[in-house]
Design an enzyme around this catalytic site. Structure first.
Site, PDB file in Angstrom:
ATOM      1  N   GLY A   1       8.043  17.142   2.049  1.00  0.00           N
ATOM      2  CA  GLY A   1       7.515  18.094   1.081  1.00  0.00           C
ATOM      3  C   GLY A   1       8.568  18.613   0.121  1.00  0.00           C
TER       4      GLY A   1
ATOM      5  CE1 TYR B   1       6.142   8.335  -0.461  1.00  0.00           C
ATOM      6  CE2 TYR B   1       6.836  10.268  -1.721  1.00  0.00           C
ATOM      7  CZ  TYR B   1       6.601   9.642  -0.502  1.00  0.00           C
ATOM      8  OH  TYR B   1       6.838  10.319   0.665  1.00  0.00           O
TER       9      TYR B   1
ATOM     10  CD  GLU C   1       8.694  13.457   9.817  1.00  0.00           C
ATOM     11  OE1 GLU C   1       8.629  12.879  10.892  1.00  0.00           O
ATOM     12  OE2 GLU C   1       7.677  13.763   9.153  1.00  0.00           O
TER      13      GLU C   1
ATOM     14  CB  CYS D   1      -7.334  -6.101 -18.307  1.00  0.00           C
ATOM     15  SG  CYS D   1      -6.334  -7.102 -19.388  1.00  0.00           S
ATOM     16  CG  ASP D   2      -8.615  -0.910 -13.719  1.00  0.00           C
ATOM     17  OD1 ASP D   2      -9.163   0.091 -14.243  1.00  0.00           O
ATOM     18  OD2 ASP D   2      -8.860  -1.290 -12.568  1.00  0.00           O
TER      19      ASP D   2
ATOM     20  N   GLY E   1      11.293  12.567   2.053  1.00  0.00           N
ATOM     21  CA  GLY E   1      11.115  11.269   1.413  1.00  0.00           C
ATOM     22  C   GLY E   1      11.456  11.442  -0.069  1.00  0.00           C
ATOM     23  NE  ARG E   2       7.057  13.971  -4.021  1.00  0.00           N
ATOM     24  CZ  ARG E   2       6.236  13.080  -4.584  1.00  0.00           C
ATOM     25  NH1 ARG E   2       6.568  12.494  -5.700  1.00  0.00           N
ATOM     26  NH2 ARG E   2       5.080  12.798  -4.014  1.00  0.00           N
TER      27      ARG E   2
HETATM   28  C1  LIG Z   1       5.186  10.790   3.588  1.00  0.00           C
HETATM   29  C2  LIG Z   1       5.685  11.536   4.742  1.00  0.00           C
HETATM   30  C3  LIG Z   1       6.875  12.260   4.650  1.00  0.00           C
HETATM   31  C4  LIG Z   1       7.664  12.387   3.366  1.00  0.00           C
HETATM   32  O1  LIG Z   1       7.081  13.320   2.526  1.00  0.00           O
HETATM   33  P1  LIG Z   1       7.797  13.790   1.184  1.00  0.00           P
HETATM   34  O2  LIG Z   1       6.863  14.787   0.629  1.00  0.00           O
HETATM   35  O3  LIG Z   1       7.989  12.603   0.332  1.00  0.00           O
HETATM   36  O4  LIG Z   1       9.093  14.406   1.573  1.00  0.00           O
HETATM   37  C5  LIG Z   1       7.326  12.899   5.785  1.00  0.00           C
HETATM   38  N1  LIG Z   1       6.647  12.832   6.948  1.00  0.00           N
HETATM   39  C6  LIG Z   1       5.485  12.160   7.085  1.00  0.00           C
HETATM   40  C7  LIG Z   1       4.816  12.111   8.396  1.00  0.00           C
HETATM   41  C8  LIG Z   1       4.977  11.497   5.981  1.00  0.00           C
HETATM   42  O5  LIG Z   1       3.825  10.824   6.104  1.00  0.00           O
END
Ligand SMILES: *Cc1c(COP(=O)(O)O)cnc(C)c1O
Length: 377
Positions: free
Chosen positions: A216, A357, A253, A325-326, A255-256
C-alpha cells in the site's frame, strides 16, 4: 526527471520501440528507506509488482524476503537466490497442487482467509505456518483491493483456531490497506482489528506471533505523497497503541513503493489528430496503452507524470490513447491530460513512475503488439 543512468542507457543501447527502463539504484534507495522507516519489520517484496530477475537479485543481496502469489513467482525468487525461509505464499486462493509444490520447495508460510483454504494447506503442507487475512475498507487508496481477499476479524478467529486444530501453526494475521494508500491512518484502523484477533485467541491459549501489514506504500505520481519515514512513524504509533509493549513480529510487503518510481517508460507519439475541425481536444495516440503496460489507467485510477521534449511550450488538455484497435485502449479521457500543443508525430515521451504493475500487466500480443520490453540499469 529521467535519471542520467537511464538517459545514458537509451543513448548507447538504442533499443527499438517502446520500453521500460528500471534504475536499480532507485530500488536500492527505496529498500534502504523502508529499512530505516520500519527497522523492526521484515520486508517481503511483493514480486508481482515487477519480477525482473535483476530486481529480485538486487533485493536478495540487500536482505529482502519475498511475497509470492504462485509457484512461478516462488521459483523466480528461489532462482534469484532467496532461501525458502525468505518466501511467503501470500495468495489466499491457491490450488492444492500448487501448495504441495510450494511445500516440496520448502515454503513454510501461507496466507488464508477461510477454513476451506486452511483444509487444503493442512492436507498438502502439514505443520505449515498460516496467517489469516482480514478485510479492510480500502478507503484512501487510489487502487483499492476491495472485498476479494480477507474475511471479517471474527471469522479470522475461527479460521486460525481451525488451523491450529488441524496441526498447522496459527502464526498471525495480515491485511492490505489498498494500493497507493496515502491515508496514514489506514494502518491504525486495520491494526485495531488485528489486535482483537490476537486477544481473543490468546485467551484460548493460541499465541499468534506475527502481523503482516501488507503493501500500500505509495509512489509519487503527480501529487506529493508522504515519505517512508512518515509511514514508519504512523505505523509504529499504531502498533504501540494497539499492542502496548508486546508488539509482535511484523512484516511489510511493499510492491509499488519499492519499484514504482524506479521505472521510466520510453514511448513515441504515433498520431495527433481531431475528430472534427471545431473539436477543441486533440487525440494523442502513443505506441503504448492499456494493453502494453498502462493497465492501471483503468478507470483513470493511476495518473502518471509524462515528460516530453517540449515541456515549457504552451500546453492544452488532450485525450491520451494507446495504439491498439480496442476502443477501451484510452488512458485519459474523463480527465484529459495537458500536453504541449507543439507535440507532434514521432516525438519521444517518458511516462514516469512506471516501475510497478506495467510489464506484468502487458498483453502477450494483442493486435500483434509485443509485450512491453524492459531493461534494468
Ligand atoms: C499486491 C500485494 C502487495 C503489494 O501491494 P502494493 O500496494 O503494491 O505495495 C502486498 N501484499 C499482497 C498480499 C499483495 O497482493
Amino acid at each position: 526527471m529521467v535519471t542520467q543512468r537511464v538517459v545514458d542507457f537509451l543513448k548507447t543501447r538504442r533499443p527499438d520501440g517502446p520500453c521500460l527502463v528500471v534504475d536499480l539504484d532507485i530500488v536500492r534507495e527505496n529498500y534502504g528507506n523502508f529499512e530505516k522507516a520500519l527497522p523492526q519489520s521484515r520486508i517481503f517484496y511483493a514480486v508481482k509488482a515487477n519480477p525482473a530477475p535483476e530486481i529480485l537479485r538486487l533485493l536478495v543481496s540487500l536482505g529482502s524476503s519475498f511475497d509470492t502469489a504462485s509457484v512461478a513467482e516462488i521459483e523466480m525468487a528461489l532462482e534469484a537466490g532467496a532461501t525458502p525461509e525468505r518466501i511467503s505464499f501470500g495468495n489466499t486462493i491457491k490450488k492444492e497442487k500448487d501448495i504441495a509444490r510450494a511445500h516440496t520447495l520448502g515454503i513454510n508460510l501461507y496466507a488464508v482467509d477461510c477454513v476451506e483454504e486452511v483444509e487444503k494447506i493442512a492436507r498438502t503442507a502439514p505443520g505449515a505456518r498460516v496467517f489469516c487475512r482480514v478485510l479492510t475498507d480500502g478507503a484512501g487508496a487510489e487502487w483499492p483491493l476491495s472485498r476479494k481477499f480477507g474475511c471479517v476479524p471474527a471469522m479470522a478467529v475461527d479460521v486460525l483456531r481451525h488451523a491450529q486444530k488441524l496441526g498447522l501453526e496459527a502464526y498471525g494475521v495480515s491485511f492490505h490497506v489498498g494500493s497507493q494508500q496515502t491515508d496514514l491512518t489506514a494502518w491504525d484502523r486495520a491494526l485495531a482489528d488485528v489486535a482483537q484477533v490476537f486477544d481473543i485467541l490468546a485467551k484460548e491459549g493460541i499465541t499468534l506471533k506475527m502481523v503482516n501489514m501488507g503493501g500500500g506504500f505509495p509512489t509519487r505520481y503527480l501529487k506529493d505523497v508522504p515519505t517512508a519515514q512518515s509511514y514508519g512513524m504512523a505505523i509504529f504509533d499504531a502498533l504501540s497503541r494497539h499492542f502496548g509493549n508486546r508488539i509482535p513480529e511484523t512484516i511489510i510487503e511493499p510492491g509499488r513503493g519499492m519499484v514504482g518510481n524506479a521505472g521510466f517508460l520510453r514511448t513515441e507519439v504515433v498520431l495527433v489528430s481531431k475528430k472534427a475541425d471545431n473539436d477543441n481536444l486533440r487525440w494523442v495516440y502513443l505506441d503504448v496503452g492499456k494493453f502494453n503496460g498502462l493497465a492501471e489507467t483503468m478507470d483513470e485510477a493511476i495518473r502518471y507524470p509524462i515528460m516530453t521534449g517540449r515541456d515549457g511550450d504552451e500546453a492544452a488538455p488532450c485525450i491520451l490513447a494507446g495504439p491498439t484497435c480496442d476502443s477501451a485502449d484510452v488512458m485519459y479521457e474523463k480527465t484529459p491530460y495537458p500536453l504541449p500543443l507543439s507535440l507532434t508525430i514521432g516525438d519521444e515521451l517518458f511516462i514516469l513512475g512506471t516501475g510497478a504493475y506495467t510489464t506484468t500487466y502487458a498483453s502477450v500480443a494483442f493486435n500483434g503488439f509485443e509485450p512491453l520490453r524492459s531493461y534494468c540499469v
